[in-house]
Write a protein that holds these residues in place. Sequence first.
Motif, PDB file in Angstrom:
ATOM      1  N   ALA A  53       8.484  14.186  -5.284  1.00  4.20           N
ATOM      2  CA  ALA A  53       9.142  14.604  -4.038  1.00  4.20           C
ATOM      3  C   ALA A  53       8.204  14.407  -2.847  1.00  4.20           C
ATOM      4  CB  ALA A  53       9.568  16.066  -4.135  1.00  4.20           C
ATOM      5  N   GLY A  54       6.920  14.730  -3.054  1.00  2.67           N
ATOM      6  CA  GLY A  54       5.939  14.535  -1.990  1.00  2.67           C
ATOM      7  C   GLY A  54       5.797  13.068  -1.632  1.00  2.67           C
ATOM      8  N   GLY A  55       5.881  12.198  -2.635  1.00  2.00           N
ATOM      9  CA  GLY A  55       5.793  10.759  -2.400  1.00  2.00           C
ATOM     10  C   GLY A  55       6.977  10.246  -1.599  1.00  2.00           C
ATOM     11  N   VAL A  56       8.163  10.722  -1.929  1.00  2.00           N
ATOM     12  CA  VAL A  56       9.375  10.312  -1.212  1.00  2.00           C
ATOM     13  C   VAL A  56       9.316  10.786   0.238  1.00  2.00           C
ATOM     14  CG1 VAL A  56      11.880  10.604  -1.051  1.00  2.00           C
ATOM     15  CG2 VAL A  56      10.796  10.259  -3.290  1.00  2.00           C
ATOM     16  N   LEU A  57       8.867  12.025   0.436  1.00  2.00           N
ATOM     17  CA  LEU A  57       8.756  12.582   1.792  1.00  2.00           C
ATOM     18  C   LEU A  57       7.733  11.803   2.614  1.00  2.00           C
ATOM     19  CD1 LEU A  57       9.508  14.789   3.823  1.00  2.00           C
ATOM     20  CD2 LEU A  57       7.705  16.220   2.826  1.00  2.00           C
ATOM     21  N   PHE A  58       6.603  11.458   1.972  1.00  2.00           N
ATOM     22  CA  PHE A  58       5.570  10.688   2.673  1.00  2.00           C
ATOM     23  C   PHE A  58       6.118   9.325   3.075  1.00  2.00           C
ATOM     24  CE2 PHE A  58       2.270   7.484   2.824  1.00  2.00           C
ATOM     25  CZ  PHE A  58       1.309   8.074   3.631  1.00  2.00           C
ATOM     26  N   ALA A  59       6.793   8.639   2.147  1.00  2.00           N
ATOM     27  CA  ALA A  59       7.336   7.303   2.428  1.00  2.00           C
ATOM     28  C   ALA A  59       8.335   7.341   3.575  1.00  2.00           C
ATOM     29  CB  ALA A  59       7.981   6.733   1.175  1.00  2.00           C
ATOM     30  N   ALA A  60       9.205   8.344   3.567  1.00  2.00           N
ATOM     31  CA  ALA A  60      10.215   8.467   4.628  1.00  2.00           C
ATOM     32  C   ALA A  60       9.540   8.719   5.986  1.00  2.00           C
ATOM     33  CB  ALA A  60      11.179   9.600   4.299  1.00  2.00           C
ATOM     34  N   SER A  61       8.550   9.598   6.005  1.00  2.00           N
ATOM     35  CA  SER A  61       7.834   9.907   7.250  1.00  2.00           C
ATOM     36  C   SER A  61       7.105   8.673   7.782  1.00  2.00           C
ATOM     37  CB  SER A  61       6.827  11.038   7.009  1.00  2.00           C
ATOM     38  OG  SER A  61       7.481  12.194   6.553  1.00  2.00           O
ATOM     39  N   THR A 108       0.841  -1.203   0.000  1.00  2.00           N
ATOM     40  CA  THR A 108       0.000   0.000   0.000  1.00  2.00           C
ATOM     41  C   THR A 108       0.875   1.251   0.000  1.00  2.00           C
ATOM     42  OG1 THR A 108      -1.727  -1.178   1.226  1.00  2.00           O
ATOM     43  CG2 THR A 108      -1.875   1.214   1.183  1.00  2.00           C
ATOM     44  N   LEU A 109       1.998   1.194   0.722  1.00  2.00           N
ATOM     45  CA  LEU A 109       2.940   2.316   0.722  1.00  2.00           C
ATOM     46  C   LEU A 109       3.477   2.552  -0.689  1.00  2.00           C
ATOM     47  CD1 LEU A 109       4.657   4.447   2.158  1.00  2.00           C
ATOM     48  CD2 LEU A 109       6.334   2.647   2.667  1.00  2.00           C
ATOM     49  N   VAL A 110       3.781   1.478  -1.402  1.00  2.00           N
ATOM     50  CA  VAL A 110       4.256   1.593  -2.794  1.00  2.00           C
ATOM     51  C   VAL A 110       3.194   2.277  -3.654  1.00  2.00           C
ATOM     52  CG1 VAL A 110       4.908   0.310  -4.877  1.00  2.00           C
ATOM     53  CG2 VAL A 110       5.795  -0.402  -2.646  1.00  2.00           C
ATOM     54  N   ILE A 111       1.928   1.876  -3.483  1.00  2.00           N
ATOM     55  CA  ILE A 111       0.828   2.449  -4.270  1.00  2.00           C
ATOM     56  C   ILE A 111       0.660   3.943  -3.968  1.00  2.00           C
ATOM     57  CG2 ILE A 111      -1.683   2.434  -4.603  1.00  2.00           C
ATOM     58  CD1 ILE A 111      -1.536  -0.638  -4.230  1.00  2.00           C
ATOM     59  N   VAL A 112       0.715   4.302  -2.695  1.00  2.00           N
ATOM     60  CA  VAL A 112       0.603   5.717  -2.324  1.00  2.00           C
ATOM     61  C   VAL A 112       1.724   6.527  -2.985  1.00  2.00           C
ATOM     62  CG1 VAL A 112       0.801   7.373  -0.422  1.00  2.00           C
ATOM     63  CG2 VAL A 112      -0.586   5.318  -0.136  1.00  2.00           C
ATOM     64  N   THR A 113       2.937   5.987  -2.947  1.00  2.00           N
ATOM     65  CA  THR A 113       4.078   6.670  -3.565  1.00  2.00           C
ATOM     66  C   THR A 113       3.884   6.811  -5.070  1.00  2.00           C
ATOM     67  OG1 THR A 113       5.519   5.697  -1.871  1.00  2.00           O
ATOM     68  CG2 THR A 113       6.598   6.673  -3.772  1.00  2.00           C
ATOM     69  N   LEU A 114       3.336   5.786  -5.707  1.00  2.00           N
ATOM     70  CA  LEU A 114       3.071   5.847  -7.149  1.00  2.00           C
ATOM     71  C   LEU A 114       2.000   6.887  -7.479  1.00  2.00           C
ATOM     72  CD1 LEU A 114       3.119   2.059  -8.152  1.00  2.00           C
ATOM     73  CD2 LEU A 114       4.757   3.828  -8.833  1.00  2.00           C
ATOM     74  N   ILE A 115       0.995   7.000  -6.622  1.00  2.00           N
ATOM     75  CA  ILE A 115      -0.044   8.007  -6.847  1.00  2.00           C
ATOM     76  C   ILE A 115       0.566   9.405  -6.831  1.00  2.00           C
ATOM     77  CG2 ILE A 115      -2.121   9.085  -5.898  1.00  2.00           C
ATOM     78  CD1 ILE A 115      -3.002   6.323  -4.931  1.00  2.00           C
ATOM     79  N   TYR A 116       1.425   9.659  -5.847  1.00  2.00           N
ATOM     80  CA  TYR A 116       2.115  10.951  -5.803  1.00  2.00           C
ATOM     81  C   TYR A 116       2.933  11.159  -7.087  1.00  2.00           C
ATOM     82  CZ  TYR A 116       1.286  12.354  -0.915  1.00  2.00           C
ATOM     83  OH  TYR A 116       0.716  12.790   0.263  1.00  2.00           O
ATOM     84  N   HIS A 117       3.643  10.108  -7.487  1.00  2.00           N
ATOM     85  CA  HIS A 117       4.530  10.206  -8.654  1.00  2.00           C
ATOM     86  C   HIS A 117       3.749  10.520  -9.926  1.00  2.00           C
ATOM     87  CE1 HIS A 117       7.690   9.378 -11.533  1.00  2.00           C
ATOM     88  NE2 HIS A 117       6.948   8.426 -12.088  1.00  2.00           N
TER      89      HIS A 117
END
Length: 220
Positions: free
Chosen positions: A95-103, A80-89
């Motif tokens: 950049a927002g996806g990377v920041l979200f994943a790190a947080s 699900t984290l991967v999917i969220v990051t892909l949605i941002y991308h």
Amino acid sequence: MEWTIGTILAKIAGTCLIGLAVMVKLPQILKILKAKSVEGLNLYACIFELVAVTSSVSYNAANGYPFSAWGDTFFVAVQTLVIVTLIYHYRSNTAGGVLFAASYLITAYLLMSGLTPMAFLMAYQACNMPMVLTAKFTQAATNYNNGHTGQLSFITVTILTLGSFARVLTTLQETGDKLITATYSVATAANGVLFLQVLYYWEVTKKKIDEKSTVKEKEG
């Protein structure tokens, strides 16, 4: 633990569910990558789902429940984290996806490291049911408003529906935790709504995707 036919079957079922969970959202991820589109996927629904499954992982781990009773939830969280990051991308915010994943990873570590009080984890798990409902019905509302299910994967939704139902049975047998059982029951019903929507909008969704593919081919 006293080994009975019931507990043995629950262990086997739990292990099988973990095996399925390793790739439960892979069809969804591949569908996004192939289409290079996240049309129809609701970002907030995915984030709510991620928060919900993370509560289950941290609560189960803190209670020392066997991995076979909740391991599938761990793999669902990762995907699900991967999917969220892909949605941002694919919405031009890598950049927002990377920041979200790190947080998220930092927060997940704090929850599962033993640093978080059990009282907080219990309260967090109690909030799981409304979070699951919010996640699933936010996506359901998006489907309804769009009149189709977009890139939502039928295979993933089907596995999640069947898997959450199976988890109700294995949780009753392996842990007897009423809070977790109730959570999986709610998840089964909510996933079932998305499953029915995918079936209901099947032809419309197919037509919509085919039209978009045709437009892209002409532009290419």
